[in-house]
Enzyme design. Structure first.
Site, mmCIF file in Angstrom:
data_model
loop_
_atom_site.group_PDB
_atom_site.id
_atom_site.type_symbol
_atom_site.label_atom_id
_atom_site.label_comp_id
_atom_site.label_asym_id
_atom_site.label_seq_id
_atom_site.Cartn_x
_atom_site.Cartn_y
_atom_site.Cartn_z
ATOM 1 N N HIS A 60 -13.380 -11.281 -7.813
ATOM 2 C CA HIS A 60 -13.919 -10.464 -6.908
ATOM 3 C C HIS A 60 -14.308 -11.467 -5.614
ATOM 4 O O HIS A 60 -15.238 -12.181 -5.433
ATOM 5 C CB HIS A 60 -15.655 -10.267 -7.728
ATOM 6 N N TYR A 118 -24.222 -18.583 -1.988
ATOM 7 C CA TYR A 118 -22.866 -18.183 -1.442
ATOM 8 C C TYR A 118 -22.385 -16.769 -1.370
ATOM 9 O O TYR A 118 -21.590 -16.299 -0.593
ATOM 10 C CB TYR A 118 -21.791 -19.124 -2.056
ATOM 11 N N ASP A 126 0.850 -1.185 0.133
ATOM 12 C CA ASP A 126 -0.128 0.022 -0.032
ATOM 13 C C ASP A 126 0.772 1.153 0.041
ATOM 14 O O ASP A 126 2.209 1.224 0.384
ATOM 15 C CB ASP A 126 -0.909 0.070 1.291
ATOM 16 N N LYS A 168 -7.446 2.259 -10.189
ATOM 17 C CA LYS A 168 -7.402 0.836 -10.750
ATOM 18 C C LYS A 168 -6.451 0.587 -11.898
ATOM 19 O O LYS A 168 -5.479 -0.134 -11.875
ATOM 20 C CB LYS A 168 -8.689 0.001 -10.895
#
Length: 729
Positions: A450, A660, A343, A407
């Site tokens: 994802h 799920y 980061d 991104k």
């Protein structure tokens, strides 16, 4: 050899002791209809042996019997009730004959003895297990209850309390726990299992162990006085209703059946069990829950097929720390894949490491890891402010802020530092993968990955295939997700992918309902209590984050303007404009305070009704039917469109992603199972009553065609095997 079939063998061991060995083709033994019939045939032979002194039952596999063959269940459930009843009587007669042999019997249990496997060992006089054995009756998890005498023998063997706990929860027990409660008589090392079982059997033959005394309680009424019985069963029923609720009838039916059978001996008690089993087997809930089990097996098989020959990465990397990045890093490290967590902000790295440490602390408190293991797992997460060593990672997951420009910039930056075979994945929830791929020189090495929040709890990972994503890339990411203990489902690229694409029409339906005067408290209550969602739409928005939902709503509207664009302010807009972002800042549709454990506690906030009055018609009460229809029809239609457009490859994968990823109520089985239960024609007729509300309510052409031709999304299971001939009825 006394008897041999495809699934079991019967032979002499020594001095009148026979051995029955389960050894089916394949890796595990299942108690399918053929094996039950074979067991009956073996007993035919055994009952004729005048020199028989004892019987040892064991497995040639690494587990005794993993349960019934669940692939047969839907066929059994589709049989006429009288046919299923006949088959259960046939099967129980066989287990009774095993129990009634005029000699002592023992089961040697290695690995699993579940469901019918557990019921089989309950019919023997003694049970001995190796330490890794697990024993249980998971039937209630599939919407049914034990059908081969489990609800009769287990309470009489253990006492009602322990038996009710095992049967109602469907949980299995370890060998040591089984020993404590009297489910097994001894636990011995695996290499001594058969020898020890033989020794115990000889002791019974010689009269040193009273095998008839061990058998007798299983044939008699349950030993409980009226006061004990009233207390025991009242507590059990209350607990089951609290945990399972009305949508899962099997646990309560099992408890009531055990209660009703308590005063009877084996014959009458078994009749009650059969009479309770048959209606459960014919229920929509059982079909749905068995369908989920089968779909789960299918999805896992697809993942195995996709990643065949591909190893999980030896080193992974996560770009972007914080709660999400920390959750991904934790899950990776926990499952033995070291990870670099990068980061640009020291505070974010601290947050990510704290998240991983917090989750590991919970594992420590539960006894899942010790202090040394916790420290070693944490040591495999390397927080860093730079890209040093990033080139060694085989899979890199980008998890920065949900902004396409940010991104794309991060992905392009890291691509320049890594090798030509390194796989890049984006943990985006809505941004199309093809859009992000434009910034890359090697788009074939890129896909979506994802994760769902919280990462450590949510089983699903959506793997998103872009137009240029290679099969090799998909295989690597599927292998990584599987190693992380997740269920990966591959979907094709579009805004929102699959799960979020179908979630937002549901939330749009909620928004329109509030606009038209619906009370969000009532809507939440109906969707939770009546339809069965874990949380209603308003509560869900608070948990997801109103700001996150507001942003995603705009992405979805741009992607599907003909259905998802709106020309009015809705409830999400109002919450967002008033900076009510949900749980993250303590106020959304509800107000949140912390309970004693530091968890958010939901409370009503009168201010919200005043704010929503700006964009709503005067409050009116809608029927439960209207609320369910107006929220669910948009979702159902979008799910069907995703199948028709090839975003998902099958109904099974779509249903598992919903269960799920979104917590779609398992007792409905997913949207496609729900449609099959309702009937396509019935659904189309219902949806047409709401078509005036707009494009979200217009039924897709493929679903209309299914309705016209009376077709279903899942194949209809074949008929039950005839018990006398083993041929289709």
């Amino acid at each position: 050899m006394l008897y041999q079939s495809e699934t079991l063998q019967l032979h002499w061991l020594e001095n009148g002791i026979a051995e029955l060995v389960f050894d089916a083709p394949g890796s595990v033994n299942k108690l399918d209809t053929k094996t039950v019939a074979n067991l009956g045939e073996a007993l035919n032979v055994l009952e004729k042996q005048s020199e028989l002194k004892g019987l040892l039952l064991r497995s040639a596999k690494t587990a005794l019997i993993v349960g019934a063959d669940i692939t047969e269940f839907l066929s059994l459930f589709n049989a006429p009730p009288e046919k299923l009843h006949q088959w259960l009587v046939f099967a129980n007669t066989i287990f009774n004959r095993l129990e009634d042999l005029p000699v002592p019997t023992i089961s040697a249990i290695n690995g699993y003895a579940l469901g019918g496997g557990c019921e089989c060992i309950l019919a023997t006089d003694f049970r001995i297990a190796s330490p890794e054995a697990r024993i249980g009756l998971p039937e209630t998890k599939l919407g049914i209850m034990p059908g081969f005498g489990g609800s009769v023998r287990l309470p009489r063997l253990l006492g009602a309390d322990s038996a009710l706990e095992i049967i109602a929860t469907g949980k299995d027990v370890t060998a040591n726990d089984a020993l404590k409660i009297g489910l097994v008589d001894a636990v011995v090392d695996p290499e001594k299992l058969v020898g020890s079982a033989l020794t115990m059997l000889k002791q019974a033959i010689d009269g040193k162990l009273d095998w008839q005394a061990a058998r007798r309680p299983k044939l008699e009424p349950l030993k409980l006085n009226p006061t004990e019985a009233a207390m025991c069963f009242t507590i059990a029923k209350g607990r089951v209703m609290q945990v399972a609720g009305k949508h899962y009838p099997a646990p309560l039916t099992a408890v009531k059946t055990i209660e009703a059978a308590a005063k009877f001996g084996r014959t009458e008690a078994l009749n009650l069990e059969t009479n309770s089993f048959v209606p459960l087997a014919g229920s929509n809930e059982a079909r749905a829950l068995v369908g989920i089990f089968l779909n789960d097996q299918y999805v896992k098989a697809q993942a195995k097929k996709l990643s065949k020959g591909v190893a999980a990465p030896k080193l992974a990397a996560v770009l972007g720390a914080g709660i999400m990045g920390g959750g991904i890093a934790y899950q990776s490290a926990l499952k033995s894949v070291p990870v670099i967590m990068k980061d640009i902000n020291e505070n974010s790295l601290d947050l990510g490491m704290n998240e991983a440490a917090k989750l590991l602390n919970k594992q420590l408190e539960r006894g899942k890891v010790d202090g040394l293991k916790m420290a070693s797992i944490l040591a495999t997460i390397r927080p860093t402010l730079d890209y040093a060593g990033i080139e060694r990672a085989q899979v890199i997951v980008e998890a920065v802020v949900e902004n396409p420009k940010v991104k794309a910039a991060v992905l392009a930056e890291v691509e320049a530092l890594i090798g030509e075979d390194t796989v890049l994945a984006s943990n985006t929830s809505t941004i199309p993968i093809d859009q992000l791929a434009k910034s890359l020189k090697r788009p074939e090495n890129f896909c979506g990955m994802h994760f769902f929040n919280p990462v450590h709890r949510m089983p699903l990972v959506e793997i998103i295939r872009g137009a240029k994503t290679s099969d090799k890339t998909l295989a690597a990411v599927v292998a990584y997700a599987t190693q992380m203990g997740k269920t990966p489902i591959v979907v094709n690229d579009c805004p929102g992918f699959f799960v979020n694409r179908v979630l937002f029409p549901y939330l749009a339906g909620f928004g329109m309902l509030v606009r038209d005067g619906g009370d969000f408290h009532q809507i939440d209550k109906v969707m939770e209590k009546q339809f069965g969602w874990p949380m209603g739409p308003a509560y869900l928005l608070d948990v997801v984050g109103i700001d996150t939902a507001h942003h995603a709503q705009a992405v979805m509207a741009a992607g599907f303007p003909e259905r998802m664009n709106k020309d009015y302010r809705d409830a999400v807009d109002v919450m967002f404009d008033n900076q009510r972002f949900g749980q993250k800042n303590g106020q959304g549709f509800y107000r949140y305070t912390q309970d004693a454990k530091g968890k958010p506690r939901k409370e009503n906030d009168e201010q919200v009704d005043k704010l929503l009055a700006e964009i709503s018609q005067p409050l009116q009460e809608f029927s439960d039917e209207d609320i369910i229809a107006r929220t669910m029809i948009p979702m159902i239609n979008e799910v069907v469109r995703c199948l028709e457009e090839g975003i998902i490859a099958s109904a099974a994968e779509g249903d598992m992603a919903l269960v799920y990823g979104l917590g779609f109520p398992p007792f409905h089985g997913g949207v496609f199972r729900y449609l099959d239960t309702l009937g396509s024609a019935n659904y189309v007729e219902m949806a047409q009553r709401y078509a005036h509300l707009g494009a979200l309510y217009h039924v897709p052409a493929g679903l209309r065609a299914k309705a016209e031709h009376n077709e279903s999304y899942y194949p209809v299971a074949a008929a039950l095997l005839d018990v006398s001939t083993n041929q289709p009825a």
